[in-house]
Design a protein around this motif. Structure first.
Motif, PDB file in Angstrom:
ATOM      1  N   GLU A  24      -5.725   5.695  -0.621  1.00 18.86           N
ATOM      2  CA  GLU A  24      -4.878   4.966  -1.411  1.00 18.86           C
ATOM      3  C   GLU A  24      -4.093   5.653  -2.346  1.00 18.86           C
ATOM      4  OE1 GLU A  24      -3.441   1.605  -1.219  1.00 18.86           O
ATOM      5  OE2 GLU A  24      -4.904   0.761   0.124  1.00 18.86           O
ATOM      6  N   HIS A  76       0.859  -1.309   0.083  1.00 16.99           N
ATOM      7  CA  HIS A  76       0.187  -0.056   0.083  1.00 16.99           C
ATOM      8  C   HIS A  76       0.965   1.414  -0.180  1.00 16.99           C
ATOM      9  CE1 HIS A  76      -3.842  -2.062   1.189  1.00 16.99           C
ATOM     10  NE2 HIS A  76      -2.782  -2.867   1.814  1.00 16.99           N
ATOM     11  N   PRO A  97      -4.006  -0.848  -3.706  1.00 12.99           N
ATOM     12  CA  PRO A  97      -2.706  -1.385  -3.280  1.00 12.99           C
ATOM     13  C   PRO A  97      -2.345  -2.205  -4.667  1.00 12.99           C
ATOM     14  CG  PRO A  97      -4.522  -2.835  -2.498  1.00 12.99           C
ATOM     15  CD  PRO A  97      -5.208  -1.215  -3.118  1.00 12.99           C
TER      16      PRO A  97
END
Length: 205
Positions: free
Chosen positions: A23, A14, A28
């Motif tokens: 994110e 991540h 991720p």
């Protein structure tokens, strides 16, 4: 992170915003690849060592969960700016078990972006198998130097992990006879002080 969805295990990298925790870079990134005919197994592999950010690349080093077979001593690099995979290294691709444990310590790096780790368990041939060894990895995760103690086979047989401890780079001493030093050790209780410019090869040589 490690997660399980149904019967499928995942490991992911991540990149999170420090502002709101969201994110970044379409993350991720799934840790999933095959290299040298060996496929990364997210169930068997465990990220023991810390992450290392070196020259714009995040390096992840792997060992196992309680020595459950078969695991490998992977190091995987991902570009910090977009999470694309940059490089892969396996320290014991033929036999496995060459885990990188390092007591949670991250791979060490010098000012030339060389990376240093210590492996535990695994076979050794000094070519592609580097169990119970200090490794210096240059750009692209290529072994440029190594040190393997003369009792490597005994350490492997007794689970005496040289790589139970971390690798640490000492401050450069330009006027010293050996200005660039690396230190580390493991379960055996020995502490090795090595020349980073030439780690020394095999203790049998």
């Amino acid at each position: 992170d490690l997660s399980k969805n149904g019967a499928t295990f995942h490991q992911r990298l991540h990149a999170l915003s420090l502002i709101d925790g969201s994110e970044k870079f379409s993350g991720p990134q799934e840790i999933a690849f095959t290299s040298g005919g060996v496929t990364f197994d997210p169930l068997k592999q465990n990220q023991r060592a810390g992450l290392a950010l070196v020259n714009g690349v995040v390096y992840i080093a792997y060992a196992s969960y309680s020595d459950n077979a078969v695991y490998y001593g992977w190091i995987v690099g991902y570009n910090a700016s977009n999470l694309s995979q940059a490089s892969v290294f396996n320290d014991d691709p033929t036999s496995g078990f060459g885990g990188i444990w390092m007591s949670g310590g991250a791979p060490a790096a010098d000012s030339s972006n060389n990376i240093y780790v210590i492996t535990g368990n695994g076979n050794w041939d000094g070519v592609s198998e580097f169990g119970d060894s200090f490794l210096k990895l240059s750009s692209g995760l290529v072994v440029s130097s190594f040190f393997t103690p003369s009792n490597q086979n005994a350490l492997n047989g007794s689970d005496g992990d040289l790589g139970a401890g971390g690798a640490a780079i000492l401050v450069n001493q330009p006027s010293a006879p050996v200005p660039h030093l690396l230190v580390g050790g493991g379960k055996e209780g020995k502490l090795y002080v090595l020349n980073r410019d030439n780690l020394g090869g095999s203790g049998d040589s």
